[in-house]
Design an enzyme around this catalytic site. Sequence first.
Site, PDB file in Angstrom:
ATOM      1  N   LYS A   3       1.002  -1.286  -0.097  1.00  0.00           N
ATOM      2  CA  LYS A   3       0.022   0.075   0.100  1.00  0.00           C
ATOM      3  C   LYS A   3       0.754   1.211  -0.056  1.00  0.00           C
ATOM      4  CE  LYS A   3      -1.832   2.756   2.645  1.00  0.00           C
ATOM      5  NZ  LYS A   3      -1.677   4.056   2.032  1.00  0.00           N
ATOM      6  N   GLU A  18       9.729   0.645  10.785  1.00  0.00           N
ATOM      7  CA  GLU A  18      10.727   2.096  10.406  1.00  0.00           C
ATOM      8  C   GLU A  18      10.083   3.322  10.984  1.00  0.00           C
ATOM      9  OE1 GLU A  18      13.804   1.547  10.349  1.00  0.00           O
ATOM     10  OE2 GLU A  18      13.934  -0.564   9.570  1.00  0.00           O
ATOM     11  N   CYS A  56      13.526  10.203   7.470  1.00  0.00           N
ATOM     12  CA  CYS A  56      13.521   9.989   8.815  1.00  0.00           C
ATOM     13  C   CYS A  56      15.049   9.943   9.436  1.00  0.00           C
ATOM     14  CB  CYS A  56      13.025   8.447   8.980  1.00  0.00           C
ATOM     15  SG  CYS A  56      13.923   7.312   7.757  1.00  0.00           S
ATOM     16  N   GLU A  71       9.745  15.475  15.772  1.00  0.00           N
ATOM     17  CA  GLU A  71      10.311  15.497  14.508  1.00  0.00           C
ATOM     18  C   GLU A  71       9.651  16.390  13.692  1.00  0.00           C
ATOM     19  OE1 GLU A  71       8.923  11.634  11.992  1.00  0.00           O
ATOM     20  OE2 GLU A  71      11.237  11.700  11.625  1.00  0.00           O
TER      21      GLU A  71
HETATM   22  P1  NAI Z   1       1.626   8.308   8.503  1.00  0.00           P
HETATM   23  O1  NAI Z   1       2.743   7.460   9.258  1.00  0.00           O
HETATM   24  O2  NAI Z   1       0.295   8.615   8.546  1.00  0.00           O
HETATM   25  O3  NAI Z   1       1.914   7.717   6.801  1.00  0.00           O
HETATM   26  C1  NAI Z   1       2.690   6.317   6.387  1.00  0.00           C
HETATM   27  C2  NAI Z   1       1.832   5.454   5.754  1.00  0.00           C
HETATM   28  O4  NAI Z   1       1.096   4.738   6.562  1.00  0.00           O
HETATM   29  C3  NAI Z   1       1.071   5.895   4.496  1.00  0.00           C
HETATM   30  O5  NAI Z   1       0.945   4.645   3.501  1.00  0.00           O
HETATM   31  C4  NAI Z   1      -0.352   6.001   5.229  1.00  0.00           C
HETATM   32  O6  NAI Z   1      -1.318   5.719   4.366  1.00  0.00           O
HETATM   33  C5  NAI Z   1      -0.126   4.811   6.076  1.00  0.00           C
HETATM   34  N1  NAI Z   1      -1.316   5.015   7.359  1.00  0.00           N
HETATM   35  C6  NAI Z   1      -1.630   6.064   7.946  1.00  0.00           C
HETATM   36  N2  NAI Z   1      -2.558   5.706   9.144  1.00  0.00           N
HETATM   37  C7  NAI Z   1      -2.559   4.561   9.266  1.00  0.00           C
HETATM   38  C8  NAI Z   1      -3.343   3.731   9.638  1.00  0.00           C
HETATM   39  N3  NAI Z   1      -4.360   3.988  10.672  1.00  0.00           N
HETATM   40  N4  NAI Z   1      -3.401   2.287   9.495  1.00  0.00           N
HETATM   41  C9  NAI Z   1      -2.438   1.678   8.557  1.00  0.00           C
HETATM   42  N5  NAI Z   1      -1.704   2.584   7.621  1.00  0.00           N
HETATM   43  C10 NAI Z   1      -1.838   4.000   7.936  1.00  0.00           C
HETATM   44  O7  NAI Z   1       2.566   9.710   7.903  1.00  0.00           O
HETATM   45  P2  NAI Z   1       2.061  10.997   7.338  1.00  0.00           P
HETATM   46  O8  NAI Z   1       0.637  11.289   8.012  1.00  0.00           O
HETATM   47  O9  NAI Z   1       2.111  10.839   5.935  1.00  0.00           O
HETATM   48  O10 NAI Z   1       3.007  11.850   7.914  1.00  0.00           O
HETATM   49  C11 NAI Z   1       3.235  12.648   9.208  1.00  0.00           C
HETATM   50  C12 NAI Z   1       4.511  12.532   9.838  1.00  0.00           C
HETATM   51  O11 NAI Z   1       4.954  11.109   9.795  1.00  0.00           O
HETATM   52  C13 NAI Z   1       5.568  13.187   9.047  1.00  0.00           C
HETATM   53  O12 NAI Z   1       5.454  14.550   9.334  1.00  0.00           O
HETATM   54  C14 NAI Z   1       7.014  12.722   9.538  1.00  0.00           C
HETATM   55  O13 NAI Z   1       7.101  13.260  10.924  1.00  0.00           O
HETATM   56  C15 NAI Z   1       6.270  11.024   9.572  1.00  0.00           C
HETATM   57  N6  NAI Z   1       6.730  10.260   8.472  1.00  0.00           N
HETATM   58  C16 NAI Z   1       8.048   9.643   8.868  1.00  0.00           C
HETATM   59  C17 NAI Z   1       8.479   8.826   7.798  1.00  0.00           C
HETATM   60  C18 NAI Z   1       9.666   7.895   7.847  1.00  0.00           C
HETATM   61  O14 NAI Z   1      10.481   7.787   7.028  1.00  0.00           O
HETATM   62  N7  NAI Z   1       9.825   7.619   9.122  1.00  0.00           N
HETATM   63  C19 NAI Z   1       7.751   8.997   6.424  1.00  0.00           C
HETATM   64  C20 NAI Z   1       6.548   9.599   6.410  1.00  0.00           C
HETATM   65  C21 NAI Z   1       6.056  10.489   7.460  1.00  0.00           C
END
Ligand code: NAI
Length: 500
Positions: free
Chosen positions: A195, A270, A304, A401
């Site tokens: 996904k 991660e 990250c 972050e």
């Molecule tokens: P997110 O953690 O919500 O999204 C990442 C993935 O998880 C996406 O594919 C999203 O559709 C999915 N997702 C979201 N809610 C979910 C749920 N309840 N169950 C299963 N899958 C779910 O991150 P978002 O909202 O895009 O970004 C928010 C913050 O997260 C960013 O500002 C950053 O601080 C952090 N982030 C960290 C990343 C990393 O590489 N460690 C990458 C992206 C965001």
Amino acid sequence: MNIAIAKPKLGRDSKAFLAKKHRMFIDGKWVEAKSGQTFPVEDPATQETIGQVPAGDKADIDLAVAAARRAFEGKAWSRMLPADRAKLVWRIGDLLEKHADEFAELEALDNGKPVTNARRDDIDGSIGMFRYMSGWATRLNGETIPVSSKGNWHCYTMREPVGVVGQIIPWNFPLMMAAWKLAPALAAGCAIILKPAEQTPLTALRFGELLQEAGLPDGVVNIVTGFGETAGAALANHDGVDKVAFTGSTEVGKLIVKAAAGNLKRVSLELGGKSPAIVFPDADLDKAITGTASAIFYNQGQCCTAGSRLFAHRSIYDKVVEGMVERATKIKVGHGLDPSVELGPLVSKEQHTKVAGYIESGRKDGAAIATGGHVIGNQGYFVEPTVLTKTSRDMKVVREEIFGPVVCVQSFDDDDLEAVAKFANDTEYGLQASIWTRNLKTAHTLARKIKAGTICVNNHNYGDAAWPFGGYKQSGWGREMGKEVMENYTETKSVAINLG
Ligand code: NAI
Ligand code: MG
């Protein structure tokens, strides 16, 4: 601030892909969402809609999980010789290489990142991942175990694929995160439901076409586009899924852990980071400044591992701040598709608002803005590269972050490495740290004392398919890449034979 939003120029192949009606990839077929719903994909530099993709939800995840289960049990995949699986995984890398420029363009357009970086890092990194992981298909051997039980025993282990795997990935390195997840899982013989993030679904869908061309049996990889709260949550909750691999926010990582409790599926995570970059007076300062600037401004700070807490020794602090400011003001900002651009827009309105909010909170908490501090223009999600000084450990900008091009610089005047490690470790995260020094003792001693999964000396944001990567503390569970990642996608089976 120097900003040029040139009209994006796209190659023929990218244009042809964008002109298509986008569908999801389930059971080897290109399908619409069961609900018929779609959602728009946006160019974050111009805010123009560049396509519509299916809004997959639970119904589509159910179909994809059933297809993956059939493929996992089916002869075509489960009986494929390891060497043939290796060839297939290698071939995927070759196909990606053939279409590398197209993928770099689509990534730059969808995510906003500079196309030059996308080509060099995202695409070549993904190709390298498939090539490296292909070798693991033929190397997943068990061991014979010299047991001490009474009698005559022959004991050994086997490594088996963990089964049906749900992979939920973020938008900061869309294709590369897909490669990090798919390549080892395929090498291990798993079947997958991927996904992609709702912000950046395009390269995953184009990649599905390459998987088909490579000759992957139907259902071995299924790609469902959709939102996290619907498609993502359905995948994490699904009882038909044996393992979920997630990259994204720590907040959602915790939701994944809860969702996994239903059938105790395996989980690897991660998550976020607040990585320290520590500059000592004996470092090559020019390199340290260029390197720590890149540590935070690279990919618009949406890494990250971003070096978001910069610690400079008091004796060089002013020089480091001055150097960071100079670097920040010289960065060329613009549309990612312009090959000379070094900093593109943030990925979305949500991230734009969030990063601007952090800068504001730093300002209110008493941080000084050495440079930057504003959003740029009124079109696209651009933010100035920002250097905050006079920050302290309790400020939100230092603790949380930000995921934007915003660095908090602090000075230290303690030469006791124990004390240096203590402030580096003063965070709930533990993903990466960089140490800038010419002194071997400083480098190795701190590498031992810092609680982070990856330590970089005289560099930051290092990555290689063979180099295990992952986090301590709230930065995650498990490791990706290297031989360690194979733990995520295999079960160990122990066999005891009574030879009588
Ligand atoms: P997110 O953690 O919500 O999204 C990442 C993935 O998880 C996406 O594919 C999203 O559709 C999915 N997702 C979201 N809610 C979910 C749920 N309840 N169950 C299963 N899958 C779910 O991150 P978002 O909202 O895009 O970004 C928010 C913050 O997260 C960013 O500002 C950053 O601080 C952090 N982030 C960290 C990343 C990393 O590489 N460690 C990458 C992206 C965001
Ligand atoms: Mg979210």
